[in-house]
Write a protein that holds these residues in place. Sequence first.
Motif, PDB file in Angstrom:
ATOM      1  N   GLU A 112     -79.308 -26.505 -78.313  1.00  0.00           N
ATOM      2  CA  GLU A 112     -80.452 -26.914 -78.195  1.00  0.00           C
ATOM      3  C   GLU A 112     -81.415 -26.410 -77.862  1.00  0.00           C
ATOM      4  O   GLU A 112     -81.223 -25.446 -76.740  1.00  0.00           O
ATOM      5  N   ILE A 113     -82.557 -25.734 -78.683  1.00  0.00           N
ATOM      6  CA  ILE A 113     -83.582 -24.793 -78.232  1.00  0.00           C
ATOM      7  C   ILE A 113     -84.698 -25.612 -77.917  1.00  0.00           C
ATOM      8  O   ILE A 113     -85.211 -26.187 -78.915  1.00  0.00           O
ATOM      9  N   ARG A 114     -85.369 -25.078 -76.621  1.00  0.00           N
ATOM     10  CA  ARG A 114     -86.705 -25.767 -76.157  1.00  0.00           C
ATOM     11  C   ARG A 114     -87.583 -24.658 -76.241  1.00  0.00           C
ATOM     12  O   ARG A 114     -87.254 -24.004 -75.369  1.00  0.00           O
ATOM     13  N   GLU A 115     -89.032 -25.104 -76.085  1.00  0.00           N
ATOM     14  CA  GLU A 115     -89.998 -24.074 -75.805  1.00  0.00           C
ATOM     15  C   GLU A 115     -90.403 -24.635 -74.360  1.00  0.00           C
ATOM     16  O   GLU A 115     -90.741 -25.860 -74.345  1.00  0.00           O
ATOM     17  N   HIS A 116     -90.330 -23.866 -73.408  1.00  0.00           N
ATOM     18  CA  HIS A 116     -90.959 -24.286 -71.966  1.00  0.00           C
ATOM     19  C   HIS A 116     -92.090 -23.272 -71.776  1.00  0.00           C
ATOM     20  O   HIS A 116     -92.480 -22.472 -72.393  1.00  0.00           O
ATOM     21  N   ALA A 117     -92.829 -24.075 -70.786  1.00  0.00           N
ATOM     22  CA  ALA A 117     -94.436 -23.450 -70.572  1.00  0.00           C
ATOM     23  C   ALA A 117     -94.036 -22.051 -69.758  1.00  0.00           C
ATOM     24  O   ALA A 117     -93.026 -21.826 -69.253  1.00  0.00           O
ATOM     25  N   ILE A 118     -94.975 -21.157 -69.843  1.00  0.00           N
ATOM     26  CA  ILE A 118     -95.138 -19.949 -68.978  1.00  0.00           C
ATOM     27  C   ILE A 118     -96.022 -20.269 -68.037  1.00  0.00           C
ATOM     28  O   ILE A 118     -97.132 -20.612 -68.114  1.00  0.00           O
ATOM     29  N   ILE A 119     -95.591 -19.957 -66.724  1.00  0.00           N
ATOM     30  CA  ILE A 119     -96.507 -19.977 -65.507  1.00  0.00           C
ATOM     31  C   ILE A 119     -96.258 -18.530 -64.555  1.00  0.00           C
ATOM     32  O   ILE A 119     -95.545 -17.721 -65.015  1.00  0.00           O
ATOM     33  N   VAL A 120     -97.249 -18.548 -63.831  1.00  0.00           N
ATOM     34  CA  VAL A 120     -97.196 -17.588 -62.811  1.00  0.00           C
ATOM     35  C   VAL A 120     -95.971 -17.466 -61.830  1.00  0.00           C
ATOM     36  O   VAL A 120     -95.655 -18.830 -61.236  1.00  0.00           O
ATOM     37  N   GLY A 121     -95.228 -16.555 -61.732  1.00  0.00           N
ATOM     38  CA  GLY A 121     -93.950 -16.559 -61.059  1.00  0.00           C
ATOM     39  C   GLY A 121     -94.064 -16.394 -59.505  1.00  0.00           C
ATOM     40  O   GLY A 121     -95.304 -15.936 -59.085  1.00  0.00           O
ATOM     41  N   ASP A 122     -93.014 -16.307 -58.728  1.00  0.00           N
ATOM     42  CA  ASP A 122     -92.947 -15.952 -57.418  1.00  0.00           C
ATOM     43  C   ASP A 122     -92.081 -14.960 -57.165  1.00  0.00           C
ATOM     44  O   ASP A 122     -91.872 -14.653 -56.027  1.00  0.00           O
ATOM     45  N   HIS A 123     -91.692 -13.950 -57.998  1.00  0.00           N
ATOM     46  CA  HIS A 123     -90.501 -13.125 -57.824  1.00  0.00           C
ATOM     47  C   HIS A 123     -91.327 -11.849 -56.962  1.00  0.00           C
ATOM     48  O   HIS A 123     -92.255 -11.200 -57.563  1.00  0.00           O
ATOM     49  N   PRO A 124     -90.850 -11.532 -55.853  1.00  0.00           N
ATOM     50  CA  PRO A 124     -91.658 -10.345 -55.021  1.00  0.00           C
ATOM     51  C   PRO A 124     -91.249  -9.183 -55.400  1.00  0.00           C
ATOM     52  O   PRO A 124     -91.950  -8.166 -55.253  1.00  0.00           O
ATOM     53  N   PHE A 125     -90.188  -8.968 -56.356  1.00  0.00           N
ATOM     54  CA  PHE A 125     -89.914  -7.663 -56.802  1.00  0.00           C
ATOM     55  C   PHE A 125     -90.750  -7.154 -58.078  1.00  0.00           C
ATOM     56  O   PHE A 125     -90.695  -5.981 -58.661  1.00  0.00           O
TER      57      PHE A 125
END
Length: 125
Positions: A36-49
């Motif tokens: 099943e393929i769903r489209e998710h929202a893109i948000i500002v992430g929190d990855h420190p690298f």
Amino acid sequence: YTDNSSPTCSGSNRKAKICSRPRACTRRSVSFSNLEIREHAIIVGDHPFCSSGLPLSLGWKHSPESTVMEIDEYENIRGPRKSGELLKLNHFERKNLLKRVAGLSETALKKAERKNRVIRQQMGF
């Protein structure tokens, strides 16, 4: 399971199996038939690298519509796999995605960038 006539095996599908006699443990397999393929929202992430600009993440929200197909059909129609380098987005590409797809304003992006800089400094990056 524990059985006096067979070796002791423990573990789950997510963890490595530990066996008292590894060769005697039965192998388990997993197979898939549909995906099943769903489209998710893109948000500002929190990855420190993320060294420049804002990192991206997938949000929990997704579209109510989805596409279901057999895995063999998907494998036949998807393009060739991209290398890791081709999947990387530069600062401007990520910023444009956050504006265009996530609908963030320039003000919201600058606020998020300041917050991200503070977090990176606190973590020593």
